[in-house]
Design a protein around this motif. Structure first.
Motif, PDB file in Angstrom:
ATOM      1  N   THR A  74       0.832  -1.201   0.000  1.00  0.00           N
ATOM      2  CA  THR A  74       0.000   0.000   0.000  1.00  0.00           C
ATOM      3  C   THR A  74       0.863   1.246   0.000  1.00  0.00           C
ATOM      4  OG1 THR A  74      -1.690  -1.182   1.256  1.00  0.00           O
ATOM      5  CG2 THR A  74      -1.810   1.213   1.272  1.00  0.00           C
ATOM      6  N   ALA A 109       1.069  14.567 -10.403  1.00  0.00           N
ATOM      7  CA  ALA A 109       1.707  13.684 -11.388  1.00  0.00           C
ATOM      8  C   ALA A 109       1.722  14.356 -12.749  1.00  0.00           C
ATOM      9  CB  ALA A 109       0.968  12.362 -11.468  1.00  0.00           C
ATOM     10  N   ALA A 152      -0.490   9.853 -15.621  1.00  0.00           N
ATOM     11  CA  ALA A 152      -0.917   8.777 -14.731  1.00  0.00           C
ATOM     12  C   ALA A 152      -1.591   7.681 -15.540  1.00  0.00           C
ATOM     13  CB  ALA A 152      -1.869   9.307 -13.667  1.00  0.00           C
ATOM     14  N   ASP A 153      -1.170   6.452 -15.303  1.00  0.00           N
ATOM     15  CA  ASP A 153      -1.843   5.245 -15.796  1.00  0.00           C
ATOM     16  C   ASP A 153      -2.271   4.490 -14.555  1.00  0.00           C
ATOM     17  OD1 ASP A 153      -1.958   5.163 -18.537  1.00  0.00           O
ATOM     18  OD2 ASP A 153       0.016   4.248 -18.788  1.00  0.00           O
ATOM     19  N   ILE A 154      -3.547   4.548 -14.221  1.00  0.00           N
ATOM     20  CA  ILE A 154      -4.043   3.884 -13.027  1.00  0.00           C
ATOM     21  C   ILE A 154      -4.824   2.672 -13.450  1.00  0.00           C
ATOM     22  CG2 ILE A 154      -5.485   4.124 -10.970  1.00  0.00           C
ATOM     23  CD1 ILE A 154      -4.832   7.139 -11.081  1.00  0.00           C
ATOM     24  N   CYS A 155      -4.349   1.502 -13.024  1.00  0.00           N
ATOM     25  CA  CYS A 155      -4.995   0.240 -13.414  1.00  0.00           C
ATOM     26  C   CYS A 155      -5.831  -0.304 -12.292  1.00  0.00           C
ATOM     27  CB  CYS A 155      -3.933  -0.792 -13.804  1.00  0.00           C
ATOM     28  SG  CYS A 155      -2.896  -0.225 -15.138  1.00  0.00           S
TER      29      CYS A 155
END
Length: 70
Positions: free
Chosen positions: A56, A64, A67-70
């Motif tokens: 975590t 940022a 951002a690439d948030i998956c």
């Protein structure tokens, strides 16, 4: 050849921003700042490259470039 080095008490390495410390080993302990919300990791113009985290990430705020948030 020295088997290890143990230093106790407050320790200062270097005396100028031009000094460097090179670590050619894995860190086998936590890196904990001496005071909460006081010390930075990196700086403008001296940024770390990649960050790898398993677990975590507790982040109070995030800015940022992308951002690439998956």
């Amino acid at each position: 050849t020295m088997a290890g080095l143990s230093v106790t008490g407050n320790t200062t390495l270097g005396d100028a921003a031009s000094d460097t410390v090179t670590v050619n080993a894995d860190v086998a302990s936590d890196l904990i700042p001496s005071a909460d919300n006081t010390h930075d990791l990196g700086a403008t113009g001296s940024e770390w490259k990649d960050l790898f985290i398993t677990g975590t990430a507790n982040i109070d705020s995030l800015v940022a470039d992308t951002a690439d948030i998956c």
